[in-house]
Design a protein around this motif. Sequence first.
Motif, PDB file in Angstrom:
ATOM      1  N   UNK A 264       0.808  -1.228   0.000  1.00 40.77           N
ATOM      2  CA  UNK A 264       0.000   0.000   0.000  1.00 40.77           C
ATOM      3  C   UNK A 264       0.840   1.278   0.000  1.00 40.77           C
ATOM      4  N   UNK A 265       2.127   1.142  -0.150  1.00 34.48           N
ATOM      5  CA  UNK A 265       2.978   2.331  -0.154  1.00 34.48           C
ATOM      6  C   UNK A 265       2.640   3.235  -1.330  1.00 34.48           C
ATOM      7  N   UNK A 266       3.022   4.490  -1.228  1.00 38.92           N
ATOM      8  CA  UNK A 266       2.721   5.469  -2.267  1.00 38.92           C
ATOM      9  C   UNK A 266       3.379   5.080  -3.588  1.00 38.92           C
ATOM     10  N   UNK A 267       2.562   5.055  -4.650  1.00 33.99           N
ATOM     11  CA  UNK A 267       3.084   4.705  -5.963  1.00 33.99           C
ATOM     12  C   UNK A 267       4.102   5.731  -6.431  1.00 33.99           C
ATOM     13  N   UNK A 268       3.783   7.003  -6.209  1.00 34.85           N
ATOM     14  CA  UNK A 268       4.689   8.052  -6.665  1.00 34.85           C
ATOM     15  C   UNK A 268       6.012   7.997  -5.920  1.00 34.85           C
ATOM     16  N   UNK A 269       5.958   7.635  -4.649  1.00 31.29           N
ATOM     17  CA  UNK A 269       7.204   7.472  -3.889  1.00 31.29           C
ATOM     18  C   UNK A 269       8.018   6.320  -4.460  1.00 31.29           C
ATOM     19  N   UNK A 270       7.344   5.220  -4.784  1.00 35.61           N
ATOM     20  CA  UNK A 270       8.039   4.065  -5.359  1.00 35.61           C
ATOM     21  C   UNK A 270       8.635   4.396  -6.718  1.00 35.61           C
ATOM     22  N   UNK A 271       7.919   5.178  -7.521  1.00 36.33           N
ATOM     23  CA  UNK A 271       8.413   5.522  -8.855  1.00 36.33           C
ATOM     24  C   UNK A 271       9.657   6.399  -8.792  1.00 36.33           C
ATOM     25  N   UNK A 272       9.867   7.075  -7.677  1.00 36.68           N
ATOM     26  CA  UNK A 272      11.043   7.927  -7.526  1.00 36.68           C
ATOM     27  C   UNK A 272      12.214   7.191  -6.890  1.00 36.68           C
ATOM     28  N   UNK A 273      12.039   5.894  -6.610  1.00 42.02           N
ATOM     29  CA  UNK A 273      13.165   5.105  -6.114  1.00 42.02           C
ATOM     30  C   UNK A 273      14.245   5.044  -7.192  1.00 42.02           C
ATOM     31  N   UNK A 274      15.527   5.205  -6.809  1.00 40.88           N
ATOM     32  CA  UNK A 274      16.595   5.214  -7.825  1.00 40.88           C
ATOM     33  C   UNK A 274      16.604   3.977  -8.717  1.00 40.88           C
ATOM     34  N   UNK A 275      16.353   2.795  -8.130  1.00 38.70           N
ATOM     35  CA  UNK A 275      16.342   1.585  -8.939  1.00 38.70           C
ATOM     36  C   UNK A 275      15.207   1.569  -9.939  1.00 38.70           C
TER      37      UNK A 275
ATOM     38  N   UNK B 194      19.119  -5.994  -7.910  1.00 37.57           N
ATOM     39  CA  UNK B 194      20.349  -5.547  -8.562  1.00 37.57           C
ATOM     40  C   UNK B 194      20.190  -4.140  -9.136  1.00 37.57           C
ATOM     41  N   UNK B 195      19.020  -3.834  -9.677  1.00 41.23           N
ATOM     42  CA  UNK B 195      18.787  -2.488 -10.178  1.00 41.23           C
ATOM     43  C   UNK B 195      18.915  -1.471  -9.053  1.00 41.23           C
ATOM     44  N   UNK B 196      18.400  -1.813  -7.880  1.00 42.22           N
ATOM     45  CA  UNK B 196      18.492  -0.913  -6.740  1.00 42.22           C
ATOM     46  C   UNK B 196      19.945  -0.705  -6.329  1.00 42.22           C
ATOM     47  N   UNK B 197      20.717  -1.801  -6.250  1.00 40.79           N
ATOM     48  CA  UNK B 197      22.129  -1.697  -5.872  1.00 40.79           C
ATOM     49  C   UNK B 197      22.911  -0.929  -6.930  1.00 40.79           C
ATOM     50  N   UNK B 198      22.652  -1.261  -8.212  1.00 42.46           N
ATOM     51  CA  UNK B 198      23.371  -0.604  -9.293  1.00 42.46           C
ATOM     52  C   UNK B 198      23.092   0.882  -9.376  1.00 42.46           C
ATOM     53  N   UNK B 199      21.834   1.271  -9.126  1.00 42.74           N
ATOM     54  CA  UNK B 199      21.481   2.689  -9.170  1.00 42.74           C
ATOM     55  C   UNK B 199      22.206   3.456  -8.068  1.00 42.74           C
ATOM     56  N   UNK B 200      22.275   2.881  -6.867  1.00 42.94           N
ATOM     57  CA  UNK B 200      22.984   3.552  -5.781  1.00 42.94           C
ATOM     58  C   UNK B 200      24.482   3.615  -6.049  1.00 42.94           C
ATOM     59  N   UNK B 201      25.012   2.554  -6.678  1.00 42.29           N
ATOM     60  CA  UNK B 201      26.429   2.564  -7.010  1.00 42.29           C
ATOM     61  C   UNK B 201      26.736   3.645  -8.046  1.00 42.29           C
ATOM     62  N   UNK B 202      25.816   3.807  -9.034  1.00 47.98           N
ATOM     63  CA  UNK B 202      26.014   4.852 -10.038  1.00 47.98           C
ATOM     64  C   UNK B 202      25.983   6.236  -9.403  1.00 47.98           C
ATOM     65  N   UNK B 203      25.072   6.434  -8.443  1.00 47.66           N
ATOM     66  CA  UNK B 203      25.022   7.722  -7.749  1.00 47.66           C
ATOM     67  C   UNK B 203      26.285   7.957  -6.928  1.00 47.66           C
ATOM     68  N   UNK B 204      26.782   6.898  -6.313  1.00 49.98           N
ATOM     69  CA  UNK B 204      28.018   7.032  -5.535  1.00 49.98           C
ATOM     70  C   UNK B 204      29.199   7.371  -6.437  1.00 49.98           C
ATOM     71  N   UNK B 205      29.239   6.768  -7.636  1.00 48.36           N
ATOM     72  CA  UNK B 205      30.321   7.068  -8.575  1.00 48.36           C
ATOM     73  C   UNK B 205      30.278   8.526  -9.011  1.00 48.36           C
TER      74      UNK B 205
END
Length: 737
Positions: free
Chosen positions: A500-511, A723-734
Amino acid sequence: MSGAVLVAVAAAVGNLLQGWDNATIAGAVLYIKKEFNLESNPSMEGLIVAMSLIGATLITTWSGGVADWLGRRPMLILSSILYFVGSLVMLWSPNVYVLLLGRLLDGFGVGLVVTLVPIYISETAPPEIRGLLNTLPQFTGSGGMFLSYCMVFGMSLMPSPSWRLMLGVLFVPSLVFFFLTIFFLPESPRWLVSKGRMLEAKRVLQRLRGREDVSGEMALLVEGLGIGGETTIEEYIIGPADEVGDDHDLAVDKDQIKLYGAEEGLTWVARPVKGGSTVSIMSRHGSTLSKRQGSLIDPLVTLFGSVHEKMPDTGSMRSALFPHFGSMFSMGGQPRNEEWDEENLVGEGEDYPSDRGEDSDDDLHSPLISRQTTSMEKDMETGPGTLSTFRHGSQVQGAHGEGPGSMGIGGGWQVAWKWTEREDESGQKEGGFKRIYLHQEGFPGSRRGSIVSLPGGDGTGETDFVQAAALVSQPALYSKDLLREHAVGPAMVHPSETAKASIWHDLHDPGVKRALFVGVGLQILQQFSGINGVLYYTPQILEQAGVGILLSNLGISSSSASLLISALTTFVMLPAIAVAMRLMDLSGRRTLLLTTIPILIASLLVLVISNLVDMNNMVHAVLSTISVVLYFCFFVMGFGPAPNILCSEIFPTRVRGICIAICALTFWICDIIVTYSLPVLLKSIGLAGVFGMYAIVCCISWVFVYLKVPETKGMPLEVITEFFSVGARQAEADKTN
């Protein structure tokens, strides 16, 4: 897996109807414009053809969100009804406006099928054959076009062909699709889990997998409800508890994860490699590859690639890590039935210390995890049968159960959990659960002898240990909000509450944003890669090759000849799609794209040259025909099915419907742009210019796939999104560094 195959075939019938409709209107419009005198009104003629496209675009805007709300199956049923009603309206059609209404309804059905069938197949298919089954819609769609062209060609040979019958006969296959959706297609188990309907999800999985024990996959489906968790990548040495010695530089014993085999007393232990936390695998395998290939490559691509590079040679149909890994969490005592559904949310009633040191609260007892110990020390004292166990409504096997279970989740991955403890300032113990996806790494030196000594064997083989990669994260139901509410030990929220979490919040997740970038980019590039232009030009090419003259000598009219040529063109695609079905899970989606797009580029360049250079008509016809055939064959092997397959795999369960709807909406908008811009481009820059532009887009597509599109073959959907979630955070860290 026969259950999943049959369900996928039944769902793909919807795409057969889509292909049938596309081909039928192409033939029927030749007779529609004669009856309604539309020769002088090309805009109305174009509107009749495009109305289905308009309907598909309109319904796609909300189909994904509604599918996440009501389910996949009801929307597929609705699509079959829309097909059926639309075909009857077209069969009746007393005037052009009623015909437009029928085409609109038909377009609604097309839009639902294009959006939902890939979702449905991905959510029901095993990871090992998901690519094959998700290529079925491409095959059935082309098969529907071929059958429809043959039918319309046969009708065109009649003295007075009836366009109403051509369009209206769609009600027959649409009725078949309706009965399949009603009586044969189950609801997606992932959607059922997201609504907390665990019993139904378990029954559906048992039917799809053809086995009783689906506890591992049920656990995976629940874990897939989480989005944006703090995931770390770690490494473990896994082996018998008494054989992981000091020579392996392991972390302290309290960090070990104890695993239980099928035989009583057979235990295994997983211990983290010291210094191998967070991004160890990425830094050791992925970063080296990135530096070698250039910094432009997305870390996500190298992260996925490192997994496939280290995959064991023994295959992924069943994990080579533990032959009885499915029972590693088996209880040593008598089997117990634990059913969890909306109508049965009864806790076990045992006491368990809170993570926050509070008293027990019966309302927050977990229905998924047995709470029979508070520490790893107590677990080791009491022996097998006391480790917390995910059961998800399945019967837990005893030491002498009916056989190995299935804690494997596909593609060589295993799911496990660990309980960690620490003491606060007052000395009160606090604990927390971590979910782990384990995958054996195929290093030649990481194992000696056989991977494990099988229970019941001769016992002479040397037992060893293996190295495994691990994705470690907070369980989806063990939320941070629950911790702040002074939850009881491993108490967990209901899956329907997690969803039931907010869809818009989920869509803004980096992954999720990274996955949308990949999905939308593929859809845009696919539509501008030239398939519509080549289809438009094919009859003219075959006419130049002399096919039209040959058919006219046989007494076939020009209208019938064009239909037969289209049927032959579609028929050529079918063997190529069959090859793609085989290769999609062997070579992979990314590999197929990278190897087939260059053939598309070469074919388009030959078409450009043949239209710019003066040459003999026969030579021109032969070169053009070969180029078109190669283009069609390699397009349907790669760029045709791969974008839809990837889009159905890379989004989390909670937002999969709405994200794929966004990708499908992009597809339809680009389709409209390409279709209506083609005549304008032909007049302004000519045929050679159009094909040259398409070749440039294909070059851009190859670069995009190489840099941004990861390989997802054989991986569970939930692991892909992790993996998409991990990869997105790694890209932001880079970027930050």
